[in-house]
Design an enzyme around this catalytic site. Structure first.
Site, PDB file in Angstrom:
ATOM      1  N   HIS A 276       0.857  -1.182   0.000  1.00  0.00           N
ATOM      2  CA  HIS A 276       0.000   0.000   0.000  1.00  0.00           C
ATOM      3  C   HIS A 276       0.892   1.231   0.000  1.00  0.00           C
ATOM      4  O   HIS A 276       1.680   1.449   0.914  1.00  0.00           O
ATOM      5  CB  HIS A 276      -0.892   0.004   1.240  1.00  0.00           C
ATOM      6  CG  HIS A 276      -1.748   1.226   1.354  1.00  0.00           C
ATOM      7  ND1 HIS A 276      -2.685   1.567   0.404  1.00  0.00           N
ATOM      8  CD2 HIS A 276      -1.797   2.209   2.295  1.00  0.00           C
ATOM      9  CE1 HIS A 276      -3.285   2.685   0.760  1.00  0.00           C
ATOM     10  NE2 HIS A 276      -2.760   3.099   1.902  1.00  0.00           N
TER      11      HIS A 276
ATOM     12  N   LYS B  97      -0.905  10.794   0.594  1.00  0.00           N
ATOM     13  CA  LYS B  97       0.099  10.230  -0.323  1.00  0.00           C
ATOM     14  C   LYS B  97      -0.214  10.585  -1.783  1.00  0.00           C
ATOM     15  O   LYS B  97       0.663  11.049  -2.517  1.00  0.00           O
ATOM     16  CB  LYS B  97       0.176   8.711  -0.146  1.00  0.00           C
ATOM     17  CG  LYS B  97       0.587   8.253   1.234  1.00  0.00           C
ATOM     18  CD  LYS B  97       0.736   6.746   1.315  1.00  0.00           C
ATOM     19  CE  LYS B  97      -0.588   6.021   1.097  1.00  0.00           C
ATOM     20  NZ  LYS B  97      -1.572   6.299   2.169  1.00  0.00           N
TER      21      LYS B  97
ATOM     22  N   ASP C 135      -1.707   3.973  -4.929  1.00  0.00           N
ATOM     23  CA  ASP C 135      -2.513   3.128  -4.044  1.00  0.00           C
ATOM     24  C   ASP C 135      -1.896   1.749  -3.817  1.00  0.00           C
ATOM     25  O   ASP C 135      -1.632   1.357  -2.688  1.00  0.00           O
ATOM     26  CB  ASP C 135      -3.944   2.978  -4.561  1.00  0.00           C
ATOM     27  CG  ASP C 135      -4.835   2.291  -3.534  1.00  0.00           C
ATOM     28  OD1 ASP C 135      -4.831   2.729  -2.360  1.00  0.00           O
ATOM     29  OD2 ASP C 135      -5.513   1.310  -3.882  1.00  0.00           O
TER      30      ASP C 135
ATOM     31  N   ARG D 243      16.045  14.686  13.247  1.00  0.00           N
ATOM     32  CA  ARG D 243      16.259  16.084  12.888  1.00  0.00           C
ATOM     33  C   ARG D 243      17.604  16.313  12.201  1.00  0.00           C
ATOM     34  O   ARG D 243      17.790  17.304  11.495  1.00  0.00           O
ATOM     35  CB  ARG D 243      16.166  16.969  14.135  1.00  0.00           C
ATOM     36  CG  ARG D 243      14.825  16.870  14.825  1.00  0.00           C
ATOM     37  CD  ARG D 243      14.685  17.887  15.933  1.00  0.00           C
ATOM     38  NE  ARG D 243      14.723  19.257  15.413  1.00  0.00           N
ATOM     39  CZ  ARG D 243      14.637  20.333  16.203  1.00  0.00           C
ATOM     40  NH1 ARG D 243      14.522  20.199  17.508  1.00  0.00           N
ATOM     41  NH2 ARG D 243      14.681  21.540  15.665  1.00  0.00           N
TER      42      ARG D 243
END
Length: 318
Positions: free
Chosen positions: A139, A160, A178, A244
């Site tokens: 997916h 997405k 998808d 980060r």
């Protein structure tokens, strides 16, 4: 349904000529392994790989010329089993007369090419690996960003498809939306493509299904592409921890292939398309030997040393 291709598909995709047996091109090929018979021409059939395509080149046909007609008839008949998909003869070599008869009796096609055995072997193996390798359905959305294959994953509704559409608008190319069908081409290469029913299509909530190739042109889509990087979209929460500095080195293993992975927090106001585009470009820079994190570390260490030296100098002056 077991993976297989027909001899007809092999002929079309690898551009082979049908020398004999046009009526038998529906025979299935179930393995990407290809045999170049050697021991068989010496009469050894204990481990004959009957399921494989049999490739004959200059070496094999030259050796066969030294055999008697009786031995050739015997060996060629044994090689033409009900499981053997086809014979391929390289370098425009003629078909051995005994093979011609045995293959016709067994309803096995004989194909030919002007290419050398090595070139033919490479072309057929590449095609068969792509078609017969085990596939896994994921997916997600796959896009190609300036030559970097990016698989975008995340929970349903995280954005997405909308992000991929913005990337297409920015000049990048859609591979699949998808559902992404993936397979390992080798130990280091993962290939993704769209299921046939979803090829070139995207689902955008509030709009429905759109055809990317029709709206943005054929240059906006790709049939398949490598997966170089995984970008996982996560809904931002105050207590969530994200990398980060880019030094965590996360990866994900798919079909035995290890793929670098970065997690991106999804928050109102963030331009995810630009962030993912930057992640892809940063990945490319790292593969070329440039690491921004190392540059930051060097600059930080240099600054610490300079400040330390300055502080020491002040103390000495006092």
């Amino acid at each position: 349904m077991p993976n297989s291709v027909t001899v007809q598909e092999l002929v079309e995709k690898v551009r082979l000529k049908v020398l004999q047996g046009e009526d038998y091109l529906d025979r299935p090929i179930t393995t990407s392994d290809i045999s170049r018979p050697a021991l068989e021409f010496a009469g050894y059939f204990k481990h004959y790989p009957a399921l494989r395509i049999q490739l004959l080149g200059i070496t094999e046909t030259s050796f066969a010329k030294d055999l008697t007609h009786e031995k050739m008839v015997k060996y060629m008949t044994k090689m033409c089993t009900p499981q053997t998909p086809c014979f391929v003869i390289s370098t425009n070599l003629p078909i051995p007369a005994e093979l011609k008869v045995a293959a016709e009796e067994a309803h096995i096609p004989i194909l030919g090419t002007h290419l050398t055995s090595s070139q033919t072997l490479s072309n057929m193996t590449s095609f068969l690996l792509g078609r017969l390798a085990p596939r896994k359905s994921l997916h997600g959305v796959q896009v190609d960003i300036n030559g970097v294959g990016v698989l975008i994953t995340g929970d349903s509704g995280v954005g997405k498809s909308e992000t991929a559409l913005e990337l297409v608008r920015r000049g990048h190319r859609l591979v699949a939306d998808d559902r992404v069908e993936v397979y390992a081409r080798d130990e280091q290469t993962l290939i993704g493509s769209a299921p046939a029913i979803l090829e070139h299509l995207m689902e955008i909530r509030g709009i429905g299904i759109i055809d990317v190739a029709t709206l943005y042109g054929t240059g906006a889509v790709m049939p398949n592409d490598k997966i170089d990087l995984i970008v996982h979209l996560e809904t931002w929460t105050p207590d969530a921890k994200f990398d980060r500095l880019g030094d965590r080195g996360d990866t994900q293993t798919i079909q035995g292939v290890i793929i670098p992975k970065v997690s991106v927090p999804v928050k109102i106001g963030r331009n995810l398309a630009i962030i993912i585009e930057s992640a892809a470009m940063n990945y490319r820079a790292e593969t070329m030997g440039y690491d921004a994190t190392e540059t930051f570390d060097r600059n930080l260490n240099k600054l610490i040393k300079e400040n330390s030296a300055r502080d020491s100098k002040k103390k000495d002056q006092q």
